[in-house]
Design an enzyme around this catalytic site. Structure first.
Site: not given
Ligand code: COA
Length: 329
Positions: A115, A256, A286
């Site tokens: 990124c 980003h 993204n």
């Molecule tokens: N739809 C529905 N539920 C989902 C899901 C989806 N697409 N993806 C994950 N979940 C669920 C998980 O299983 C978890 O369930 P649980 O509480 O029952 O265990 C819950 O949602 C929370 O998951 P979590 O991974 O903690 O979510 P989050 O709030 O961290 O959001 C991202 C996930 C990926 C959106 C977020 O972490 C993010 O944006 N991360 C940064 C990504 C990034 O910067 N990447 C760098 C390279 S570009």
């Protein structure tokens, strides 16, 4: 900054036509529009056609940037393509683009900083221009992330998308405006947090890697989220300090586009109002390296950036890598 001042003299972008909405994703994986919207801010994303590769998207964005600059590809002295989704492992997508554009036999290479690729690319181009080695450099960020996404993995398929952004860089003839400060960093200790495990020399392609879906992107989103807020905030503070600036000097911020909650957290920590921040992730998702490149072009097209404005750019991504930059427009 030492040497001659470097300016971005034009930008261009290309977003594929095909759209996948959150409602479409609800039919593909166990997710909901409500979850994707509130957890990421993303509503829609654009996806390349089956036959479209990174160099095709890069070509369209580059042509627009060259047209806006009023120059021909033959005036270019170097081409840098930032991508994690090259047309193939090698040759470089930049070489393929050089041929498509009809540029001279100038140096052309790919740069892989996920990124942060566009800002890394601009910083490399800046070195060649400020040292006086080259006059005109094309930096393109092009991603076809849809090709490395596991459309059965809800951790990644709701986030990533395709697109390309390009910039033509030149030395500033009057020495006004241009890049004020650049800060780059990386931490390979976080390499396992996001990436494609197979297809390289560590895990070459085999029946097992295909069966194990190891050629698709894997991501530990939660851990990345925490690091992204911390590292992007630090990168912004550092680049302001390097330019003898404070956040009060900043007219516009292009972060980003990974997650609206990351953007809001960073913006809050550096005390900027959200109306000074460009956001396109609701429409574009993204696009890794292409996110900032496309956002910059769109912000310029929408008249959000005026001459003399100080623009702050900041990224964070796989590697881990991060980068920040202040440019006077
Ligand atoms: N739809 C529905 N539920 C989902 C899901 C989806 N697409 N993806 C994950 N979940 C669920 C998980 O299983 C978890 O369930 P649980 O509480 O029952 O265990 C819950 O949602 C929370 O998951 P979590 O991974 O903690 O979510 P989050 O709030 O961290 O959001 C991202 C996930 C990926 C959106 C977020 O972490 C993010 O944006 N991360 C940064 C990504 C990034 O910067 N990447 C760098 C390279 S570009």
């Amino acid at each position: 900054m030492k040497g001659r001042k470097t300016k971005i003299i034009s930008t261009g972008s290309y977003i594929p036509e095909m759209v996948i909405t959150n409602a479409d994703l609800e039919k593909m994986v166990d997710t909901s529009d409500e979850w994707i919207s509130t957890r990421t801010g993303i509503k829609r994303r654009h996806i390349a056609k089956k036959e479209e590769a990174a160099s095709d998207l890069a070509y369209h964005a580059s042509i627009k940037a060259l047209e806006k600059a009023g120059i021909s590809a033959r005036e270019l002295d170097m081409i840098i393509v930032a991508t994690i989704t090259p047309d193939m492992l090698f040759p470089a997508t930049a070489c393929i683009l050089q041929d498509k554009l009809g540029a001279r036999r100038i140096p052309a290479f790919d740069l892989e900083a996920a990124c942060s690729g566009f800002l890394y690319g601009i910083s490399v181009a800046n070195q060649f221009i400020s040292s006086g080695t080259y006059e005109t450099i094309l930096v393109v960020a092009s991603e076809t992330l849809s090709k490395i996404i596991d459309w059965k993995d809800r951790n990644t398929c709701v986030i990533f998308a395709d697109g390309a952004g390009a910039a033509v860089l030149r030395s500033s003839s009057d020495d006004t405006g241009g890049i004020i400060s650049i800060y780059l960093g990386a931490d390979g200790g976080g390499a396992e947090l996001v990436g494609v495990p197979a297809g390289g020399s560590r895990m070459p392609a085999s029946i097992e890697t295909i069966k194990g879906r190891q050629h698709y992107m894997k991501m530990k989103g939660n851990e990345l989220f925490k690091r992204a807020v911390k590292v992007m905030t630090e990168a912004v503070e550092k680049v302001l300090e390097m330019g003898n600036l404070t956040y009060k000097d900043i007219d516009f911020f292009i972060p980003h586009q990974a997650n609206i909650r990351i953007i809001q957290a960073v913006t809050k920590r550096i005390n900027l109002p959200m109306d000074k921040v460009y956001v396109n992730l609701h429409e574009c998702g993204n696009m890794s390296a292409a996110s900032i490149a496309v956002a910059l072009d769109q912000a310029l097209d929408e008249g959000k950036i005026k001459k003399k404005d100080k623009i702050l750019l900041a990224s964070f991504g796989g590697g881990l890598t991060w980068a920040s930059m202040v440019i006077e427009w």
